[in-house]
Write an enzyme that holds these catalytic residues in place. Sequence first.
Site, PDB file in Angstrom:
ATOM      1  N   GLU A 120      -3.263   7.485  -3.982  1.00 41.00           N
ATOM      2  CA  GLU A 120      -3.461   6.184  -3.167  1.00 41.00           C
ATOM      3  C   GLU A 120      -3.175   4.982  -4.150  1.00 41.00           C
ATOM      4  O   GLU A 120      -3.985   5.190  -5.303  1.00 41.00           O
ATOM      5  CB  GLU A 120      -4.472   6.145  -2.421  1.00 41.00           C
ATOM      6  CG  GLU A 120      -4.520   4.930  -1.555  1.00 41.00           C
ATOM      7  CD  GLU A 120      -5.884   4.670  -0.825  1.00 41.00           C
ATOM      8  OE1 GLU A 120      -5.897   4.900   0.441  1.00 41.00           O
ATOM      9  OE2 GLU A 120      -6.997   4.465  -1.435  1.00 41.00           O
ATOM     10  N   TYR A 180       0.839  -1.128   0.113  1.00 40.67           N
ATOM     11  CA  TYR A 180       0.093   0.020  -0.116  1.00 40.67           C
ATOM     12  C   TYR A 180       0.875   1.096   0.049  1.00 40.67           C
ATOM     13  O   TYR A 180       1.945   1.406   0.729  1.00 40.67           O
ATOM     14  CB  TYR A 180      -0.805   0.003   1.309  1.00 40.67           C
ATOM     15  CG  TYR A 180      -1.793   1.202   1.477  1.00 40.67           C
ATOM     16  CD1 TYR A 180      -3.074   1.687   0.999  1.00 40.67           C
ATOM     17  CD2 TYR A 180      -0.971   2.374   2.167  1.00 40.67           C
ATOM     18  CE1 TYR A 180      -3.587   2.621   1.151  1.00 40.67           C
ATOM     19  CE2 TYR A 180      -1.870   3.627   2.258  1.00 40.67           C
ATOM     20  CZ  TYR A 180      -2.961   3.581   1.895  1.00 40.67           C
ATOM     21  OH  TYR A 180      -3.778   4.882   1.846  1.00 40.67           O
TER      22      TYR A 180
END
Length: 381
Positions: free
Chosen positions: A186, A101
């Site tokens: 993101e 992530y």
Amino acid sequence: MDLLEYQGKQLFARRGVPVPEGRLATSPDEARKAAEELGFPVVVKAQVQIGGRGKAGGIKLANDAGEAEAHAEAILGMDIRGLTVHEVWVERASDIAAEYYAAVVFDRSAKKPLVMLSAAGGMEIEEVAEEKIARLHVDPLVGFLPFHGRRLAFEAAIDADVVRPVGAMLAKLYDAFIGFDAMLVEVNPLIVTGDREVTALDAKVTVDDNALGRQPEIAEMRNPSTEDPQEQMAKERGVTYVKLDGEIGILGNGAGLVMSTLDVVAQAGGRPANFLDVGGGAKAEEIVAALEVLLSDEKVKAVLFNIFGGITRCDEVANGILQALDQIDVSVPIVVRLDGTNDEEGRRILAEADAAQLHPAKTMLEAADLVVKLSKEGAPA
Ligand code: GDP
Ligand code: MN
């Protein structure tokens, strides 16, 4: 402004962030052709501005043209958490060895961009334990330096052989964040392929609306048909509206008052469905526009109208509410708190109207308690 995955990936590609090759399709036939051009296997991905598409069945692997077409057929028109899929992104499938992530967000309290990296990718970041996410604030005047990337990579304990490429990837994501005036970049998941290549498999980019004037290409990416239906409706009617996920509709005059109303409702045990600022709006048509936006959200079980009269006069607001009720059908209870200029007169007007849906209240706490109680009574058993 939130971009779709494929738009985010197009921006990434311009800043040298590796992304899988793909094509946009709006029909099963286009998806089939796109897949044939790309070569198999491909992944067919729903393009909606919401996460969790995978779990909702909006992401499917296809091994041949027939499968690609069938998946596109199934995904186009699908409803994913209230959003209809109008486009699919057909992408060459990736061979995933690890999912990480990575994100760059603007941290308002620190007044700096915050870069995050975690070895626990692919799942919702809210479900990842705090200590598994490495964080680093970047001094915007210094920028993101190569050692920052390596430090984050070590701290996140990702595979040792990809520390350098992942660090370099973070630098490019930071560069994209700054270059595109983003509030959020993101990548979940950021993957390592079987050949140990680091690639952005998903992209979530939010661009600062105030910067769209100097980002004309991004401003053109706005796609009203993929926005949340209430937010789209609000934009068309010039209403300041942010959707939340509770069941109590909130309306107030002034952003600060609405913010504190959200807090008081939460404190009273309720969950706000939205943020809606009617500004100085006391006119019936403004109230109608606001109520229509609010009530089009089926989750709303009760409404709290919180008005502090300053220049706006409470009696005018009361009349506006009554006229609005004549024009639209309201089946949920509405608690109205009026305080300030001409509040007594306003409450008298509401009381005399004797409308079944209206519940006048004097203080904010009283109003919050009442609206929470009414929202629960109205809820189906
Ligand atoms: P989201 O569910 O909306 O966050 O969509 P993502 O683009 O993040 O995809 C969700 C998940 O689908 C990923 O975490 C992967 O596990 C899987 N996935 C997506 N694309 C591919 C691919 O090309 N190959 C493989 N093997 N899995 C993929
Ligand atoms: Mn994702």
